[in-house]
Motif scaffolding. Structure first.
Motif, short mmCIF file in Angstrom:
data_model
loop_
_atom_site.label_atom_id
_atom_site.label_comp_id
_atom_site.label_asym_id
_atom_site.label_seq_id
_atom_site.Cartn_x
_atom_site.Cartn_y
_atom_site.Cartn_z
N GLY A 107 -7.96 -0.30 -4.76
CA GLY A 107 -9.08 0.57 -4.74
C GLY A 107 -10.46 -0.34 -5.07
N GLN A 108 -11.68 0.16 -5.06
CA GLN A 108 -12.69 -0.52 -5.31
C GLN A 108 -13.06 -1.00 -6.80
OE1 GLN A 108 -15.64 1.57 -2.91
NE2 GLN A 108 -15.45 0.02 -1.10
N TYR B 36 -5.99 -12.43 -0.25
CA TYR B 36 -7.04 -11.23 -0.23
C TYR B 36 -8.24 -12.06 -0.33
CZ TYR B 36 -3.18 -7.98 -1.63
OH TYR B 36 -2.05 -7.22 -1.67
N GLN B 38 -12.46 -10.55 -1.50
CA GLN B 38 -13.20 -9.73 -2.14
C GLN B 38 -14.60 -10.10 -2.07
OE1 GLN B 38 -12.76 -9.89 -6.56
NE2 GLN B 38 -12.94 -7.86 -6.80
N ASN B 41 -18.75 -6.70 -5.43
CA ASN B 41 -18.66 -5.33 -6.11
C ASN B 41 -17.72 -4.39 -5.39
OD1 ASN B 41 -20.83 -5.63 -8.19
ND2 ASN B 41 -22.44 -5.69 -6.42
N GLN B 42 -16.74 -4.95 -4.77
CA GLN B 42 -15.74 -4.41 -3.99
C GLN B 42 -14.34 -4.66 -4.47
OE1 GLN B 42 -16.23 -2.16 -1.32
NE2 GLN B 42 -18.40 -2.47 -1.82
N GLY B 43 -13.34 -4.00 -4.02
CA GLY B 43 -11.90 -4.34 -4.30
C GLY B 43 -11.47 -5.29 -3.56
N LEU B 44 -10.08 -5.63 -3.60
CA LEU B 44 -9.45 -6.62 -2.91
C LEU B 44 -8.88 -6.23 -1.28
CD1 LEU B 44 -9.36 -7.82 -5.57
CD2 LEU B 44 -7.41 -9.10 -5.16
#
Lengths: 115, 114
Positions: A107-108, B36, B38, B41-44
């Motif tokens: 998720g974010q 991954y 990133q 301010n985001q997920g992976l």
């Protein structure tokens, strides 16, 4: 859209507050995870749930309490946190089984600030 | 126990230059390997993965990585980077494939300058 939704995206809480982080996955996966991402440190695995059963607790303090009511939802209940608990909390899901193993989908994240 | 080392915490490059982000791991059993990315301010987001088979793995956004078992490495490469590739990149290892534990490196911040 990654298929894993976290709410809220940002949270500021006092040390005496109680709050909860929510994660929902729309991918039909059977495993869900909580990770903590702090500045200058590797992602730390906190909890793992497989088919709603907790299979891993990575020595996490009891002020963090996970809950997995079904295979699509995961919560992290927070109480009496410390400023050093401020971090980005990431939820992930994956499919694990005899025939299918997928990577983790993230998720974010929820950016948590403890004041 | 498995561990992951990303040798460079920061890699600055100019736009259209090639880049290699290094990753070494340690494990006593067979592993699955991942990269991954990133964004702020985001997920992976998964870039690519090695599960088995060909040691050269191609991923999204023009990235590729090569699994080298003898050197226990899984370096990430791109022949020509763009400004939009500026992000943090994480290498991760999972032992056995059905293990639920992903171990991550500390990350490499790739900064692409004009």
């Amino acid at each position: 859209e990654t298929g894993v939704t976290q709410t809220p995206r940002h949270l500021v809480m006092g040390m005496t507050n109680k709050k909860s982080l929510k994660c929902e996955q729309h991918l039909g996966h059977n495993a869900m995870y909580w990770y903590k991402q702090s500045a200058k440190k590797p992602l730390e695995l906190m909890f793992v749930y497989n088919f709603k059963e907790q299979t891993e607790n990575n020595s996490v303090p009891s002020r963090f309490s996970p809950e997995c009511p079904n295979s699509s939802h995961l919560f992290l209940h927070l109480h009496t946190l410390q400023p050093e608990d401020s971090a980005l909390y990431l939820c992930a899901s994956s499919q694990k089984g005899r025939r299918t193993n997928t990577e983790a989908f993230f998720g974010q994240g929820t950016r948590l600030t403890v004041v | 126990a498995q561990s992951v080392t990303q040798l460079d915490s920061q890699v600055p490059v100019f736009e259209e230059a090639p880049v290699e982000l290094r990753c070494n791991y340690s494990s006593s059993v067979s592993v699955y390997l991942f990269w991954y990315v990133q964004y702020p301010n985001q997920g992976l987001q998964l870039l690519l993965k090695y599960l088995s088979g060909s040691t050269l793995v191609k991923g999204i956004n023009g990235f590729e990585a090569e699994f080298n078992k003898s050197q226990t490495s899984f370096h990430l490469r791109k022949p020509s980077v763009h400004i939009s590739d500026t992000a943090e990149y994480f290498c991760a290892v999972e032992e056995g494939g059905s293990n639920y534990k992903l171990t991550f490196g500390k990350g490499t911040l790739l900064t692409v300058n004009p």
